[in-house]
Every structure is written in structure tokens, then in C-alpha cells.
Design a protein around this motif. Structure first.
Motif, PDB file in Angstrom:
ATOM      1  N   ALA A 100       0.828  -0.972  -0.063  1.00 11.73           N
ATOM      2  CA  ALA A 100       0.010   0.060  -0.067  1.00 11.73           C
ATOM      3  C   ALA A 100       0.907   1.218   0.084  1.00 11.73           C
ATOM      4  O   ALA A 100       0.572   2.287  -0.870  1.00 11.73           O
ATOM      5  CB  ALA A 100      -0.996  -0.059   1.326  1.00 11.73           C
ATOM      6  N   LYS A 101       1.829   1.158   0.710  1.00 16.46           N
ATOM      7  CA  LYS A 101       2.787   2.355   0.872  1.00 16.46           C
ATOM      8  C   LYS A 101       3.579   2.433  -0.587  1.00 16.46           C
ATOM      9  O   LYS A 101       3.874   3.782  -0.802  1.00 16.46           O
ATOM     10  CB  LYS A 101       3.954   2.088   1.966  1.00 16.46           C
ATOM     11  CG  LYS A 101       3.193   2.398   3.302  1.00 16.46           C
ATOM     12  CD  LYS A 101       4.474   2.345   4.274  1.00 16.46           C
ATOM     13  CE  LYS A 101       4.094   2.217   5.879  1.00 16.46           C
ATOM     14  NZ  LYS A 101       5.023   2.291   6.850  1.00 16.46           N
ATOM     15  N   ALA A 105      -1.284  -1.589  -3.466  1.00 21.21           N
ATOM     16  CA  ALA A 105      -2.764  -2.143  -2.935  1.00 21.21           C
ATOM     17  C   ALA A 105      -3.482  -0.931  -2.760  1.00 21.21           C
ATOM     18  O   ALA A 105      -3.246   0.465  -2.425  1.00 21.21           O
ATOM     19  CB  ALA A 105      -2.313  -2.619  -1.552  1.00 21.21           C
ATOM     20  N   ARG A 106      -4.863  -1.151  -2.851  1.00 15.39           N
ATOM     21  CA  ARG A 106      -5.937  -0.042  -2.761  1.00 15.39           C
ATOM     22  C   ARG A 106      -6.378  -0.233  -1.397  1.00 15.39           C
ATOM     23  O   ARG A 106      -6.298  -1.073  -0.744  1.00 15.39           O
ATOM     24  CB  ARG A 106      -6.955  -0.617  -3.734  1.00 15.39           C
ATOM     25  CG  ARG A 106      -8.482   0.209  -3.540  1.00 15.39           C
ATOM     26  CD  ARG A 106      -9.762  -0.383  -4.301  1.00 15.39           C
ATOM     27  NE  ARG A 106      -9.020  -0.429  -5.694  1.00 15.39           N
ATOM     28  CZ  ARG A 106      -9.969  -0.934  -6.771  1.00 15.39           C
ATOM     29  NH1 ARG A 106     -11.149  -1.238  -6.247  1.00 15.39           N
ATOM     30  NH2 ARG A 106      -9.604  -0.950  -7.921  1.00 15.39           N
ATOM     31  N   LYS A 107      -6.698   1.095  -0.857  1.00 14.45           N
ATOM     32  CA  LYS A 107      -7.245   1.148   0.365  1.00 14.45           C
ATOM     33  C   LYS A 107      -8.857   1.160   0.396  1.00 14.45           C
ATOM     34  O   LYS A 107      -9.332   1.856  -0.304  1.00 14.45           O
ATOM     35  CB  LYS A 107      -6.777   2.433   1.106  1.00 14.45           C
ATOM     36  CG  LYS A 107      -5.181   2.480   1.233  1.00 14.45           C
ATOM     37  CD  LYS A 107      -4.816   3.797   2.114  1.00 14.45           C
ATOM     38  CE  LYS A 107      -3.277   3.754   2.255  1.00 14.45           C
ATOM     39  NZ  LYS A 107      -2.917   5.260   2.740  1.00 14.45           N
ATOM     40  N   ASP A 108      -9.102   0.579   1.373  1.00 17.12           N
ATOM     41  CA  ASP A 108     -10.553   0.303   1.673  1.00 17.12           C
ATOM     42  C   ASP A 108     -11.126   1.461   2.471  1.00 17.12           C
ATOM     43  O   ASP A 108     -10.477   2.241   2.992  1.00 17.12           O
ATOM     44  CB  ASP A 108     -11.104  -0.962   2.184  1.00 17.12           C
ATOM     45  CG  ASP A 108     -10.786  -1.979   1.073  1.00 17.12           C
ATOM     46  OD1 ASP A 108     -10.579  -1.755  -0.074  1.00 17.12           O
ATOM     47  OD2 ASP A 108     -10.600  -3.269   1.675  1.00 17.12           O
ATOM     48  N   VAL A 116      -8.096  -6.472   4.059  1.00 15.74           N
ATOM     49  CA  VAL A 116      -9.001  -6.799   5.282  1.00 15.74           C
ATOM     50  C   VAL A 116      -8.147  -8.186   5.812  1.00 15.74           C
ATOM     51  O   VAL A 116      -7.298  -8.974   5.011  1.00 15.74           O
ATOM     52  CB  VAL A 116     -10.295  -7.298   4.987  1.00 15.74           C
ATOM     53  CG1 VAL A 116     -11.150  -6.361   4.663  1.00 15.74           C
ATOM     54  CG2 VAL A 116     -10.495  -8.252   3.958  1.00 15.74           C
ATOM     55  N   VAL A 117      -8.338  -8.404   7.212  1.00 15.93           N
ATOM     56  CA  VAL A 117      -7.705  -9.657   7.641  1.00 15.93           C
ATOM     57  C   VAL A 117      -8.612 -10.769   7.355  1.00 15.93           C
ATOM     58  O   VAL A 117      -9.863 -10.693   7.513  1.00 15.93           O
ATOM     59  CB  VAL A 117      -7.192  -9.626   9.078  1.00 15.93           C
ATOM     60  CG1 VAL A 117      -7.006 -10.974   9.657  1.00 15.93           C
ATOM     61  CG2 VAL A 117      -6.225  -8.456   9.435  1.00 15.93           C
ATOM     62  N   ILE A 234      -1.018 -13.501  11.132  1.00 14.95           N
ATOM     63  CA  ILE A 234      -2.193 -12.707  10.649  1.00 14.95           C
ATOM     64  C   ILE A 234      -2.107 -12.429   9.068  1.00 14.95           C
ATOM     65  O   ILE A 234      -0.998 -11.975   8.479  1.00 14.95           O
ATOM     66  CB  ILE A 234      -2.017 -11.232  11.348  1.00 14.95           C
ATOM     67  CG1 ILE A 234      -1.935 -11.415  12.707  1.00 14.95           C
ATOM     68  CG2 ILE A 234      -3.179 -10.569  10.654  1.00 14.95           C
ATOM     69  CD1 ILE A 234      -1.872 -10.154  13.533  1.00 14.95           C
ATOM     70  N   GLN A 235      -2.988 -13.058   8.280  1.00 16.18           N
ATOM     71  CA  GLN A 235      -3.192 -13.061   6.855  1.00 16.18           C
ATOM     72  C   GLN A 235      -4.247 -12.136   6.399  1.00 16.18           C
ATOM     73  O   GLN A 235      -5.243 -12.021   6.871  1.00 16.18           O
ATOM     74  CB  GLN A 235      -3.320 -14.474   6.417  1.00 16.18           C
ATOM     75  CG  GLN A 235      -2.576 -15.478   7.104  1.00 16.18           C
ATOM     76  CD  GLN A 235      -2.611 -16.884   6.332  1.00 16.18           C
ATOM     77  OE1 GLN A 235      -1.899 -17.870   7.033  1.00 16.18           O
ATOM     78  NE2 GLN A 235      -3.247 -16.909   5.402  1.00 16.18           N
ATOM     79  N   ARG A 236      -3.640 -11.053   5.447  1.00 21.45           N
ATOM     80  CA  ARG A 236      -4.328 -10.159   4.884  1.00 21.45           C
ATOM     81  C   ARG A 236      -4.403 -10.226   3.553  1.00 21.45           C
ATOM     82  O   ARG A 236      -3.372 -10.532   2.757  1.00 21.45           O
ATOM     83  CB  ARG A 236      -3.801  -8.510   5.541  1.00 21.45           C
ATOM     84  CG  ARG A 236      -4.492  -7.495   5.086  1.00 21.45           C
ATOM     85  CD  ARG A 236      -3.681  -6.304   5.759  1.00 21.45           C
ATOM     86  NE  ARG A 236      -3.977  -6.128   7.129  1.00 21.45           N
ATOM     87  CZ  ARG A 236      -5.126  -5.459   7.604  1.00 21.45           C
ATOM     88  NH1 ARG A 236      -5.964  -4.819   6.943  1.00 21.45           N
ATOM     89  NH2 ARG A 236      -5.151  -5.313   8.996  1.00 21.45           N
ATOM     90  N   MET A 237      -5.415  -9.656   2.932  1.00 23.30           N
ATOM     91  CA  MET A 237      -5.439  -9.673   1.501  1.00 23.30           C
ATOM     92  C   MET A 237      -5.960  -8.230   1.084  1.00 23.30           C
ATOM     93  O   MET A 237      -6.612  -7.307   1.868  1.00 23.30           O
ATOM     94  CB  MET A 237      -6.819 -10.530   1.045  1.00 23.30           C
ATOM     95  CG  MET A 237      -7.998 -10.245   1.362  1.00 23.30           C
ATOM     96  SD  MET A 237      -9.302 -11.539   0.620  1.00 23.30           S
ATOM     97  CE  MET A 237     -10.724 -11.084   1.513  1.00 23.30           C
ATOM     98  N   ALA A 238      -5.620  -7.835  -0.292  1.00 25.35           N
ATOM     99  CA  ALA A 238      -5.848  -6.518  -0.449  1.00 25.35           C
ATOM    100  C   ALA A 238      -6.198  -6.516  -2.174  1.00 25.35           C
ATOM    101  O   ALA A 238      -5.320  -7.404  -3.106  1.00 25.35           O
ATOM    102  CB  ALA A 238      -4.907  -5.343  -0.378  1.00 25.35           C
ATOM    103  N   LEU A 239      -6.691  -5.547  -2.840  1.00 20.14           N
ATOM    104  CA  LEU A 239      -7.110  -5.703  -4.267  1.00 20.14           C
ATOM    105  C   LEU A 239      -5.828  -4.542  -4.696  1.00 20.14           C
ATOM    106  O   LEU A 239      -5.515  -3.581  -4.082  1.00 20.14           O
ATOM    107  CB  LEU A 239      -8.403  -4.875  -4.630  1.00 20.14           C
ATOM    108  CG  LEU A 239      -9.395  -5.897  -4.456  1.00 20.14           C
ATOM    109  CD1 LEU A 239     -10.763  -4.887  -4.166  1.00 20.14           C
ATOM    110  CD2 LEU A 239      -9.733  -6.865  -5.540  1.00 20.14           C
TER     111      LEU A 239
END
Length: 269
Positions: A100-101, A105-108, A116-117, A234-239
Motif C-alpha cells: 500500500a505504501k 494496494a488499494r485502500k478500503d 482486510v484480515v 495474521i493473513q491479510r488480502m488487498a486489491l
């Protein structure tokens, strides 16, 4: 067989339509021609769970998916280098936040959160069925299970989250120094699992989601490692910022109760 990288192919390329009565994630505007393939990069511990979910999603929507599995660290690096993907399911949330930085990655939620986790992973020990069972979750019996010359398979801690968790657990158990020279490092946790399944290693510390798979359980036995021995996975996903509408549908589907039940059945909390 488990592979270091696997692409789900052969999914139907039917036209998209409006699904009356379908959940929101399954609805889309009609369009002419074939929909673009939804490109997904996913951590190796998701091989069986995500394969099941992808088949269910494709059956409901007729939207095609292509999923590449690998170590989260390597996938994140490839995404930063321009690997074209719509969605990233990482086994390490820090990698998603880094993306994201870097602008991938897109921010929700109006820019307040990155993805989201979707799961909390669990580490498991894995032994061939012919081996002496390791009863304790604190790994105290691991050296006995390995014997005098047995090898221990783990994912490479340099870029695989489950490899780092395995190293932390061994350090907490006071076994890390004694196991130097007896480790077999997999490129990712799937390959580490394969080392045990094929007899290349006498034991392994791998993802519970892989240990539970029938293809693995047929020739092995496993147990859950005490979660207090390592930091939480901790598993996170992002578009991606350029993700298609179809990819957004799959992303929404992965957050449904249906998807959560499938992930839970594969040992992903």
C-alpha cells in the motif's frame, strides 16, 4: 502433489450475466464477449482452501480465475516489480501494508484501511505416519521424532511467513541451535510439506491448512504447535489499485460467511 507455484487453469470462460436473487458479490452488469481473467496471487498455505473457494465462485458467477501460489515474500517482491495481479492474499499482513505504501494496494473504507484480515494461520508439526508420534504441542519431543540423523523441513524464513513462525517456535522451544545443519528449507510452505510427504525430510513445521488436506494426511500425521511459541500469523488480502470489477466481486466473496466457513474447515481461523 504440492507445487511451489501452481496456476488454476481450465476454468470456464462463460459470459457474465445478471444473477437475479444472487448475493451482491455474484451480481455484475452484462457485457459482450468473455470476461477478463481474475488474476490472484496467494500464499502457499491457501492452496487447498482457495482452490475450493475458487471453484465455488466460478460455478456461481462463470467468472474465470487464475491463481498463482508462492511464498508471500516472493510474491510481494514480484508485485512491486510489476507482476500483473488483481488481488493478493498474503500470509503476512505486513507485506500488504508495504504494498500500500508503494502504491500497489488499494485502500478500503475511504482510504482508512488497507484490505482486510481474512485468516489467522496456525503452525503444525508434520511427521510420516510410520514415525513415532509427537504428542506435545511445545515441540519438546521433536528431537526424538527426528532421531540421530533426521532432517526438519520448514519454509525459508527469509521470505515465507510460516518459515519465520517455525524459526520463532524452535527458538522459543530452545531447539534452534541444535537443529542448525539439519534443516531443509522449502521455497515456500507447500514445498516444505512436500519434503515430508515424499520422505525427503523426517519431520516438518508447516501450515495446519496444508496438514489437513487429504492428499497430505493420507501419508502423514500432524499436531498443532502451541501458538504462544511464535508471533501470530495474521493473513491479510488487498486489491490492486487497478483491480477489475470482477476481481472486486471475488474479493467480496472471500469475506462472506460461506468463504469463512471453508477457510475454517481448512484450519484457518
Amino acid at each position: 502433489m504440492l507445487h511451489r507455484r501452481a496456476v488454476l487453469g481450465g476454468l470456464a470462460l462463460g459470459g457474465m450475466g445478471v444473477f437475479v436473487g444472487s448475493p451482491a458479490w455474484a451480481q455484475s452488469k452484462a457485457q459482450v464477449g468473455q470476461p477478463a481473467v481474475i488474476r490472484v496471487a496467494a500464499a502457499s498455505d491457501l492452496k487447498f482452501a482457495l482452490t475450493e473457494l475458487a471453484a465455488q465462485f466460478e460455478k456461481e458467477t462463470k467468472l474465470p480465475l487464475a491463481i498463482t501460489f508462492g511464498s508471500s515474500g516472493n510474491l510481494a517482491r514480484q508485485l512491486e516489480q510489476g507482476l500483473p495481479m488483481d488481488l493478493f492474499l498474503s500470509a503476512d499482513e505486513a507485506l500488504v501494508l508495504r504494498l500500500a505504501k508503494n502504491g500497489w494496494a488499494r485502500k478500503d473504507n475511504d482510504g482508512q484501511e488497507v484490505g482486510v484480515v481474512y485468516a489467522i494461520g496456525r503452525l503444525a508439526w508434520l511427521l510420516p505416519k510410520s514415525s513415532v508420534s509427537l504428542v506435545s504441542s511445545d515441540l519438546k519431543g521433536l528431537m526424538g521424532a527426528l532421531g540421530e540423523s533426521g532432517k526438519l523441513a520448514i519454509a525459508n524464513p527469509d521470505h515465507a511467513p510460516y518459515g519465520r513462525a517455525a524459526r520463532s517456535a524452535l527458538q522459543s522451544a530452545g531447539l534452534w541451535p541444535a537443529l542448525q545443519g539439519r534443516l531443509v528449507l522449502g521455497e515456500n510452505v507447500s514445498q516444505a510439506t512436500q519434503f515430508v510427504s515424499t520422505g525427503a525430510a523426517s519431520a516438518g513445521l508447516i501450515a495446519l491448512s496444508l496438514a489437513l488436506a487429504p492428499e497430505v494426511a493420507a501419508s502423514t500425521r500432524h499436531g498443532v504447535v502451541d501458538a504462544a511459541l511464535h508471533p501470530p500469523i495474521i493473513q491479510r488480502m488487498a486489491l490492486s489499485r487497478s483491480a477489475s470489477v470482477s476481481a472486486q466481486q471475488f474479493y467480496a466473496f472471500l469475506q462472506t460467511d460461506t468463504a469463512k466457513k471453508v477457510l475454517s474447515s481448512h484450519g484457518l481461523g
